[in-house]
Design an enzyme around this catalytic site. Structure first.
Site, PDB file in Angstrom:
ATOM      1  N   GLU A   1       0.866  -1.173   0.000  1.00  0.00           N
ATOM      2  CA  GLU A   1       0.000   0.000   0.000  1.00  0.00           C
ATOM      3  C   GLU A   1       0.906   1.227   0.000  1.00  0.00           C
ATOM      4  O   GLU A   1       1.634   1.472   0.961  1.00  0.00           O
ATOM      5  CB  GLU A   1      -0.920  -0.004   1.217  1.00  0.00           C
ATOM      6  CG  GLU A   1      -1.936  -1.129   1.172  1.00  0.00           C
ATOM      7  CD  GLU A   1      -2.843  -1.165   2.386  1.00  0.00           C
ATOM      8  OE1 GLU A   1      -2.957  -0.122   3.078  1.00  0.00           O
ATOM      9  OE2 GLU A   1      -3.424  -2.233   2.653  1.00  0.00           O
TER      10      GLU A   1
ATOM     11  N   ASP B   1      -4.720   9.042   9.861  1.00  0.00           N
ATOM     12  CA  ASP B   1      -3.366   8.609  10.190  1.00  0.00           C
ATOM     13  C   ASP B   1      -2.912   9.108  11.552  1.00  0.00           C
ATOM     14  O   ASP B   1      -3.191  10.241  11.942  1.00  0.00           O
ATOM     15  CB  ASP B   1      -2.380   9.086   9.120  1.00  0.00           C
ATOM     16  CG  ASP B   1      -2.640   8.445   7.774  1.00  0.00           C
ATOM     17  OD1 ASP B   1      -3.055   7.276   7.768  1.00  0.00           O
ATOM     18  OD2 ASP B   1      -2.438   9.104   6.745  1.00  0.00           O
TER      19      ASP B   1
END
Length: 272
Positions: free
Chosen positions: A61, A72
């Site tokens: 990824e 995140d």
């Protein structure tokens, strides 16, 4: 270099099948590894990808750095900040990836956010992703409604897989709809938190078992908080595999180019 309709049709077959072939060949203990393009240095992207392949990762990824990455945690946010400061842009990333398929056979997905993709142009982005050989996209902030109404048709046109995220709070009806719209796999977020947060997978056993009993049409990979051998195999006991990001980013921090392969091999070996 222009892409013809015939080119797109041919690439649709190959890009759509690369992820599917992985799960047909290896249905358990899939290891997908996330890292940020342009980290630790601007030109380390292909080195990291090749190192992951050589070390035994199953899928990559490739994170597109963004200044406001909502999903995140601090480790990946920091890597994105470094990558942006290094000069990484979507345009530069496509230049780096122009011939990556000469050396990389693993399935590769972009993971990023809608804002920079829309600035680049959504269809331009999908076209260029297919042209370099990327297999699919993960865009956590693309709503299901907008996917159905507008963007899904473009993804389908270019043969790109699209992976939706689900969480412990996702209701069954919505989960089945996301499964129907997804292709490639379902990204099961282990908890309602950001990436990298240390969480007990055992606390989510009810959620993971619910996913198992639903018999979804897509394979399931568990992400967020997977950091070592114990958490990796715990996640794999509930799903087809797991996704590791922050723990690998830490391995890459301050790594010289020549040290990336060794650090990567040691890390992947520690998981298995």
């Amino acid at each position: 270099m222009s892409v013809t309709i015939i080119d797109i049709a041919n690439r649709q077959h190959s890009t759509m099948s690369r992820i599917k072939k992985l799960f047909e060949k290896k249905n358990k203990d899939i290891l997908s590894v996330y890292f940020t393009a342009g980290f630790p240095t601007l030109d380390s992207t292909l080195t990291v990808m090749k190192s992951l392949q050589d070390a035994g990762a199953d899928m990559i990824e490739l994170g597109i750095p963004y200044s406001d990455p909502l999903a995140d945690g601090p480790v990946i946010q920091s890597s994105g900040t470094v990558a942006l400061a290094n000069g990484m842009t979507i345009t530069h990333l496509f230049k780096q990836l122009k011939v990556f398929r000469d050396k990389i056979q693993l399935p590769v997905l972009f993971m990023g956010y809608m804002n920079p993709v829309l600035q680049y142009g959504f269809e331009n982005f999908c076209r260029d992703a297919v042209e370099v050989g990327v297999d699919g996209l993960i865009l956590p902030d693309l709503p299901m409604f907008e996917f159905e109404k507008e963007y899904g048709a473009t993804l389908h046109k270019y043969g790109l897989d699209f992976v939706f995220l689900v969480t412990p709070e996702t209701e069954d009806k919505r989960l089945r709809k996301l499964d129907q719209l997804s292709s490639g796999f379902i990204y099961a977020v282990s908890s309602s938190s950001t990436t990298g947060k240390v969480a007990s997978l055992s606390d989510q056993e009810k959620y993971f078992k619910r996913l198992q009993t639903m018999k979804l049409q897509n394979p399931v990979l568990i992400g967020f908080g997977i950091r070592d051998k114990a958490s990796f195999f715990k996640a794999c006991s509930y799903a087809n595999g797991a996704i590791i990001g922050s723990a690998y980013i830490r391995i890459l921090e301050n790594a010289a180019e020549k040290d990336i392969p060794t650090r990567t091999i040691e890390f992947i070996n520690s998981l298995k």
